[in-house]
Structures are given as C-alpha cells and as structure tokens.
Design a protein around this motif. Structure first.
Motif, PDB file in Angstrom:
ATOM      1  N   PRO A 227      21.453 -41.295  48.800  1.00 15.81           N
ATOM      2  CA  PRO A 227      21.990 -41.817  47.723  1.00 15.81           C
ATOM      3  C   PRO A 227      21.277 -41.595  46.606  1.00 15.81           C
ATOM      4  O   PRO A 227      19.932 -41.809  46.471  1.00 15.81           O
ATOM      5  CB  PRO A 227      22.241 -43.291  48.120  1.00 15.81           C
ATOM      6  CG  PRO A 227      21.312 -43.490  48.971  1.00 15.81           C
ATOM      7  CD  PRO A 227      21.018 -42.154  49.642  1.00 15.81           C
ATOM      8  N   LEU A 228      21.857 -41.501  45.421  1.00 14.34           N
ATOM      9  CA  LEU A 228      21.176 -41.426  44.026  1.00 14.34           C
ATOM     10  C   LEU A 228      20.660 -42.936  43.730  1.00 14.34           C
ATOM     11  O   LEU A 228      21.422 -43.964  43.982  1.00 14.34           O
ATOM     12  CB  LEU A 228      22.182 -41.001  42.975  1.00 14.34           C
ATOM     13  CG  LEU A 228      22.641 -39.553  42.982  1.00 14.34           C
ATOM     14  CD1 LEU A 228      23.794 -39.280  42.044  1.00 14.34           C
ATOM     15  CD2 LEU A 228      21.535 -38.673  42.824  1.00 14.34           C
ATOM     16  N   ILE A 229      19.732 -43.113  43.281  1.00 12.75           N
ATOM     17  CA  ILE A 229      18.940 -44.422  42.914  1.00 12.75           C
ATOM     18  C   ILE A 229      18.975 -44.764  41.545  1.00 12.75           C
ATOM     19  O   ILE A 229      18.434 -43.926  40.545  1.00 12.75           O
ATOM     20  CB  ILE A 229      17.405 -44.307  43.270  1.00 12.75           C
ATOM     21  CG1 ILE A 229      17.245 -44.259  44.854  1.00 12.75           C
ATOM     22  CG2 ILE A 229      16.910 -45.812  43.167  1.00 12.75           C
ATOM     23  CD1 ILE A 229      15.856 -44.231  45.712  1.00 12.75           C
ATOM     24  N   PRO A 230      19.688 -45.841  41.083  1.00 14.99           N
ATOM     25  CA  PRO A 230      19.639 -45.927  39.785  1.00 14.99           C
ATOM     26  C   PRO A 230      18.475 -46.339  39.263  1.00 14.99           C
ATOM     27  O   PRO A 230      17.450 -46.999  39.867  1.00 14.99           O
ATOM     28  CB  PRO A 230      20.784 -47.220  39.695  1.00 14.99           C
ATOM     29  CG  PRO A 230      20.728 -47.701  40.894  1.00 14.99           C
ATOM     30  CD  PRO A 230      20.343 -46.659  42.042  1.00 14.99           C
TER      31      PRO A 230
ATOM     32  N   GLU B 226       9.531 -55.096  40.164  1.00 11.92           N
ATOM     33  CA  GLU B 226      10.580 -55.055  39.102  1.00 11.92           C
ATOM     34  C   GLU B 226      11.482 -53.953  39.189  1.00 11.92           C
ATOM     35  O   GLU B 226      12.520 -53.975  38.871  1.00 11.92           O
ATOM     36  CB  GLU B 226       9.902 -55.066  37.687  1.00 11.92           C
ATOM     37  CG  GLU B 226       8.925 -56.098  37.322  1.00 11.92           C
ATOM     38  CD  GLU B 226       7.418 -56.153  37.883  1.00 11.92           C
ATOM     39  OE1 GLU B 226       6.867 -57.350  37.452  1.00 11.92           O
ATOM     40  OE2 GLU B 226       7.167 -55.247  38.668  1.00 11.92           O
ATOM     41  N   ALA B 227      10.896 -53.065  40.076  1.00  7.51           N
ATOM     42  CA  ALA B 227      11.892 -51.714  40.235  1.00  7.51           C
ATOM     43  C   ALA B 227      12.798 -51.765  41.301  1.00  7.51           C
ATOM     44  O   ALA B 227      13.645 -50.854  41.562  1.00  7.51           O
ATOM     45  CB  ALA B 227      10.972 -50.405  40.674  1.00  7.51           C
ATOM     46  N   LEU B 228      12.888 -52.893  41.941  1.00  9.98           N
ATOM     47  CA  LEU B 228      13.769 -53.391  43.186  1.00  9.98           C
ATOM     48  C   LEU B 228      15.092 -54.120  42.693  1.00  9.98           C
ATOM     49  O   LEU B 228      14.895 -54.781  41.774  1.00  9.98           O
ATOM     50  CB  LEU B 228      13.209 -54.013  44.139  1.00  9.98           C
ATOM     51  CG  LEU B 228      11.837 -53.378  44.883  1.00  9.98           C
ATOM     52  CD1 LEU B 228      11.378 -54.356  45.922  1.00  9.98           C
ATOM     53  CD2 LEU B 228      12.270 -52.095  45.607  1.00  9.98           C
ATOM     54  N   PRO B 229      16.264 -53.699  43.004  1.00 13.93           N
ATOM     55  CA  PRO B 229      17.371 -54.622  42.893  1.00 13.93           C
ATOM     56  C   PRO B 229      17.126 -56.032  43.502  1.00 13.93           C
ATOM     57  O   PRO B 229      16.590 -56.222  44.556  1.00 13.93           O
ATOM     58  CB  PRO B 229      18.524 -53.969  43.652  1.00 13.93           C
ATOM     59  CG  PRO B 229      17.877 -53.166  44.645  1.00 13.93           C
ATOM     60  CD  PRO B 229      16.648 -52.663  44.111  1.00 13.93           C
ATOM     61  N   GLU B 230      17.634 -57.159  42.686  1.00 17.40           N
ATOM     62  CA  GLU B 230      17.299 -58.479  43.148  1.00 17.40           C
ATOM     63  C   GLU B 230      17.944 -58.811  44.515  1.00 17.40           C
ATOM     64  O   GLU B 230      17.272 -59.593  45.339  1.00 17.40           O
ATOM     65  CB  GLU B 230      18.125 -59.358  42.190  1.00 17.40           C
ATOM     66  CG  GLU B 230      17.502 -59.263  40.749  1.00 17.40           C
ATOM     67  CD  GLU B 230      18.448 -60.043  39.714  1.00 17.40           C
ATOM     68  OE1 GLU B 230      18.113 -61.118  39.460  1.00 17.40           O
ATOM     69  OE2 GLU B 230      19.540 -59.668  39.388  1.00 17.40           O
ATOM     70  N   GLY B 231      19.001 -58.150  44.784  1.00 12.39           N
ATOM     71  CA  GLY B 231      19.608 -58.435  46.368  1.00 12.39           C
ATOM     72  C   GLY B 231      18.410 -58.232  47.409  1.00 12.39           C
ATOM     73  O   GLY B 231      18.762 -58.387  48.693  1.00 12.39           O
TER      74      GLY B 231
END
Length: 373
Positions: A72-75, A87-92
């Motif tokens: 998948p494309l990573i935003p 900081e580069a990770l989604p909070e979830g």
C-alpha cells in the motif's frame, strides 16, 4: 533422381535454419526492447475493472501464503505529539507503554492473560536471604506481581519456591536496587501498575498485610509511603518509626535543629529509601530524578517531596501495617576490599559521597532553572 532428391533436402534444411535464426533474432530484439522501457505497474494499465479485479485476486491468492501482496501507498505522516522518535507513525499504531505480564507463545493474544496484577513488588536479593524473601512474598496475593533483582547472580536456586515460577527474575551481579530501578522500571514499562514497591531484602513482614496496606494508602491519599518500622536495632529517623495508636502519620518531631520547617524533611514529607511504595504518578517523577551513575539512592528520600503536591499531605507512614528492619548488611559484603579496609567500608564511603554529589546536582539544577526563568 539422386540430384533432385539431394537438392530438395538442401532447400528444406536452409528453410529450417532460417526459421531458427529468425526466432533467435526475434527473442534478442524483444529482450532489448523490453529493457529499454521503464517498468509499468499493472495499476497504470487501462484494463477493464473486471479484468483487473480478477488479476488482483489471482495474485493475492498466489502470494497469500508468503504474506505478500500489493504494497500500500504510505501517506506522509508527522504526529508531533507521538513519543520522540515515533513522529512518523500514525497514532493508532503507537504503543508507548508495556508491562511485565508473561504471555504465551501460542493461541490468541487477547486470551493470554487470565489476570492482570495491579501492583508491582520488587526485592533486590541475594540467596542468603531466600527464607526471609519467601516469607515476605507470601504476604502478597496474586494481584501483586513479584519481581526479584538478583545482585549475586544466583537465580535457579529460587525455583524451589512455587511462586518463583510466576515471578520476574533479573540478574546482574553486584548492583543495587536503584541501579535496577533506573534500568528496568521505566515509567512506561510499569504504567499498568497502580503502585510500585521497591523494597530491601531484610524486612520482617510478620505484621504486614499487603491488601490492607493498599487500602490505607488509598484512604489517606498517599502517593509516596512506607510501612512503619519496628526497629530491630537502631533507628535513624523518627519519622519512619511505627506509632501504635493510629493508621497513618505524616509528620513527627525530630531532634532539635534537624527540621528548619515542620512540613519539610525529615519532620514531614519524608520516607526512607528502605521500603518505599510509589503510586504510578509519583513514580514517573521519581524515576526521572534517579541519577544514572548514583546507584545507592542516598539523598533521594529528602528530595521525594518534589514529586507530589502538597508533599506533607501526600507522603506518609502506614503504622497499622508495619515491618521490622532486620539490619542485614548483605549488600555491603558485595563491595571490594581496598587499602586494608573491609568491603562494607568502601560501600559506605561511596554512599556518603553519592549523597553529596546528588545534593550538589540538585542545588545546581535549581540555580540554573531560576537563572533561565
């Protein structure tokens, strides 16, 4: 007739050779054409949607057993409130806390834990005190997670105790409980526990009930506490001496000149480093105050008041659940004899020196803060 037959054979052979050469040249030409163009992913080809879906299913089915599939494309992500470095990770997906709950190597993760202890009890131990520790551990029910720090490197001998199979064991030779605490009791690791006990190994617990102790700590809103001490020898501080006429006390009278303010240590807002108990919130502050290179913790007891407010109300001694200090200098024997001095003398000298260093660092930190603000 022979001539005609030979001529026909030659013509047939030449035709076959041309076919082979043409095929080889076509393959070579096709190869060079292929490598001359950039790779075009299937998603860039304008195929009918039903054809693309069928192809995607086929690819997924083929690669499923290997955990493959379309990447998948990573935003582009930046979450400044995440822990430092994440900081580069989604909070979830961020998990900033852990625990000491052992887990299985099989089955559903959600079914691993039959119970989640709400208190963590640590002892820094040597094998010589195993009988005393066995008696102490049995004062804590299963809702208390037991963790042993082994300063003598001997762990397997504790397997004779049934509870040892459930305990967490950490072994590094000749280290103190504050060395262990700084490295293994990070606030994010002990976050699931409401209270953290950091106890010595030479405490008699005959008159101690862990569940009643926690009830009293909650009742009197103590974030930092210790059980009252019934001395088996000398007593250093009046504040920690057990009083037989009450549940809890938060202040005392000391020797003349020892207390500049009745609400300050050692007359109030004070417990010793022998058997402290911290709430989760208080421990988060105290852990950061423990110096990485000062392993004995001397002087820390006078500074604990910085971590709770108001300190003279949130720090106290639980009298009705008390322990006996047996004064066993076992850790002192882990020192090294130098210049004709006994091992314990070197350890004691280091303790006093660390206290002076800690006081200087704290005073300098206060001065720097005041100057900057």
């Amino acid at each position: 007739m022979r001539t005609l037959h030979r001529s026909g054979t030659i013509k047939k052979s030449n035709a076959s050779a041309r076919l082979v050469i043409t095929t080889i040249m076509g393959m070579v030409f096709g190869y060079f054409i292929g490598v001359s163009f950039p790779f075009v992913p299937l998603t860039k080809i304008n195929l009918p949607s039903e054809s693309l879906s069928s192809l995607d299913v086929a690819l997924n089915d083929e690669n499923h057993s290997f955990g493959l599939g379309r990447t998948p494309l990573i935003p582009k992500i930046y979450v400044p409130t995440n822990p430092r470095g994440a900081e580069a990770l989604p909070e979830g997906i961020v998990v900033s806390e852990s625990d000491f709950y052992p887990r299985r190597l099989w089955g559903e993760p959600s079914e691993d834990l039959k119970r989640k202890p709400k208190c963590l009890v640590t002892f820094t131990v040597g094998l010589d005190q195993k009988s005393n520790i066995d008696a102490a551990v049995k004062k804590f029910p299963e809702d208390f997670q037991i963790m042993l720090f082994h300063y003598d490197g001997r762990t397997s001998e504790w397997d004779q105790f049934e509870w040892s199979q459930r305990a967490i064991h950490v072994s590094v030779r000749k280290q103190t409980k504050w060395w262990y605490a700084k490295r293994f009791l990070h606030p994010d690791v002990v976050a699931p526990y409401d209270y953290i006990f950091i106890w010595d190994e030479d405490l008699g617990t005959e008159h101690f009930n862990a569940e009643k102790y926690i009830q009293l700590v909650k009742k009197h809103r103590l974030d930092i506490s210790q059980p009252g001490l019934e001395p088996n020898g000398g007593l250093t501080w009046e504040m920690t001496k057990r009083r037989g006429d009450r549940e809890v006390h938060k202040d005392t009278r000391e020797k003349p000149g020892w207390c500049s303010d009745p609400r300050l240590p050692p007359c109030a807002a004070f417990v010793e480093i022998m058997a402290p108990v911290f709430s989760r919130e208080a421990w988060r502050c105290v852990w950061h105050m423990i110096q990485n290179d000062l392993v004995h913790g001397w002087g820390l007891d006078f500074a604990l008041r910085r971590c709770v407010e108001p300190a003279h109300e949130k720090i106290g001694v639980v009298d009705s659940q008390w322990v006996v200090h047996q004064v066993v200098p076992s850790l002192g024997n882990q020192g090294q004899s130098e210049n004709g001095k006994a091992p314990w003398e070197g350890v004691r000298a280091r303790c006093r020196n660390e206290w002076a260093i800690f006081q200087d660092r704290l005073a300098n930190a206060d001065k720097s803060y005041i100057a900057d603000h």
